[in-house]
Design an enzyme around this catalytic site. Sequence first.
Site, PDB file in Angstrom:
ATOM      1  N   HIS A   7       4.742   3.829  -3.161  1.00  0.00           N
ATOM      2  CA  HIS A   7       3.867   4.257  -4.271  1.00  0.00           C
ATOM      3  C   HIS A   7       2.710   5.128  -3.792  1.00  0.00           C
ATOM      4  CE1 HIS A   7       2.040   0.758  -2.484  1.00  0.00           C
ATOM      5  NE2 HIS A   7       0.901   1.286  -2.855  1.00  0.00           N
ATOM      6  N   SER A  52       0.948  -3.547  -0.989  1.00  0.00           N
ATOM      7  CA  SER A  52       1.461  -3.798  -2.347  1.00  0.00           C
ATOM      8  C   SER A  52       2.985  -3.884  -2.342  1.00  0.00           C
ATOM      9  CB  SER A  52       1.013  -2.690  -3.307  1.00  0.00           C
ATOM     10  OG  SER A  52      -0.386  -2.725  -3.447  1.00  0.00           O
ATOM     11  N   CYS A  71       2.347   0.229   2.600  1.00  0.00           N
ATOM     12  CA  CYS A  71       1.198  -0.452   1.987  1.00  0.00           C
ATOM     13  C   CYS A  71       1.523  -1.899   1.657  1.00  0.00           C
ATOM     14  CB  CYS A  71       0.816   0.310   0.713  1.00  0.00           C
ATOM     15  SG  CYS A  71      -0.502  -0.442  -0.249  1.00  0.00           S
ATOM     16  N   HIS A 109       3.987  -7.213  -0.931  1.00  0.00           N
ATOM     17  CA  HIS A 109       3.934  -8.311  -1.911  1.00  0.00           C
ATOM     18  C   HIS A 109       5.280  -8.470  -2.611  1.00  0.00           C
ATOM     19  CE1 HIS A 109      -0.130  -9.770  -1.833  1.00  0.00           C
ATOM     20  NE2 HIS A 109      -0.674  -8.591  -2.070  1.00  0.00           N
ATOM     21  N   CYS A 157      -2.862   6.363  -2.487  1.00  0.00           N
ATOM     22  CA  CYS A 157      -3.278   4.960  -2.671  1.00  0.00           C
ATOM     23  C   CYS A 157      -4.524   4.580  -1.875  1.00  0.00           C
ATOM     24  CB  CYS A 157      -2.119   4.016  -2.400  1.00  0.00           C
ATOM     25  SG  CYS A 157      -2.543   2.279  -2.473  1.00  0.00           S
TER      26      CYS A 157
END
Length: 365
Positions: free
Chosen positions: A62, A43, A41, A46, A167
């Site tokens: 996550h 995220s 993902c 990042h 997610c």
Amino acid sequence: MRTMKAAVLYDYNTPMVIEEVQLDEPGTGEVLVKMTASGVCRSDLHVLKGEWQSPLPTILGHEAAGRVESVGPGVTRVAPGDPVVLSFKPHCGYCEYCMSGRPHLCAGLGGPAGTLPGGHIRLSKDGNPIYHFARTASFAEYAVIHESSAVRIGPETSLELDALVGCPVTTGVGAVLNTAAVRPGSTVAVIGCGGVGLNVIQGARFAGASRIIAVDISQEKLEFAERFGATDTIDAREEDTVPTIRKLTGGGVDYAFEVLGSGETVRTAFEAVRTGGTAIAVGMAAVGEYARIDAYLLAAQEKTLKGCFYGSARTHIDMPRYIALAEAGKLDLDSLVTRRYPLAEINEAYAALDRGDVGRGLIVF
Ligand SMILES: [Zn+2]
Ligand SMILES: [Zn+2]
């Protein structure tokens, strides 16, 4: 304490290191999960790029599913063998947010970033702590998580695909059903057709939207979006997004979802909604990113600009429901997964995400 394989991030903009680390047994109110799969993902990306700060070294990951291996003292909601989806937002059950039906905003569990509720750290390497990214740290063979993060699901299910409920499905479908509460017949625009965007699209289809306009800068992603229910597509490199949406809908959509995480696209979403319409910011932007919107139009056209965190999820209600909808053929989890990787190839999986490959990559244990 057990030794297991994990992907450890020691520094931003460096590859994760696949190595053996140590994991403590679950403490009071904690659960040990044996991982089945964990999604790739943006995220995590990042953090990999240093756009979000996180204490290092850390184990990312996550959105995951697995089976409960053992439980710590006081755990009553799950038992060894239970299939669970991991939630990256544990909740206390008693704070104002939890009690008012918004556990995704829970403020009742303490602990600094990179730790489990209560400030506990269960991961280490030769005695040095490793932080739990997103309170899940699922790029590892096992994870210790808070009991409220272990969402029990039905036994007859594909745990591998259910990882995505952790997610993108919960965020995307939840943005439509919970945050925006899209009504049948509405018109919808979705800006950004990655893993979460595709779930906004299929959530809007499920909610009965009459028109679903997908916007992206990749023709490949737009074609993929049509499989999930997009009725129109806009290639933002070739067409001016806002005028095109206005033309297609006679003035703007009822709901525009920003699923990219940039100030520029939040503004696009705001401008793409009709008078009285609602723009929803779903994408997680880099910290410090600002969106410029026309403050006059906000009032004069009575527009709403809303944030959406984790699909406004009531995880223990919503996640099993989304899985039931997938089993009934109303949501498509299968087609979301475009590539499976072993943990050893996790850096390649993130390179593919960064390149803009379609759909979702899945780390399978
Ligand atoms: Zn995610
Ligand atoms: Zn709470």
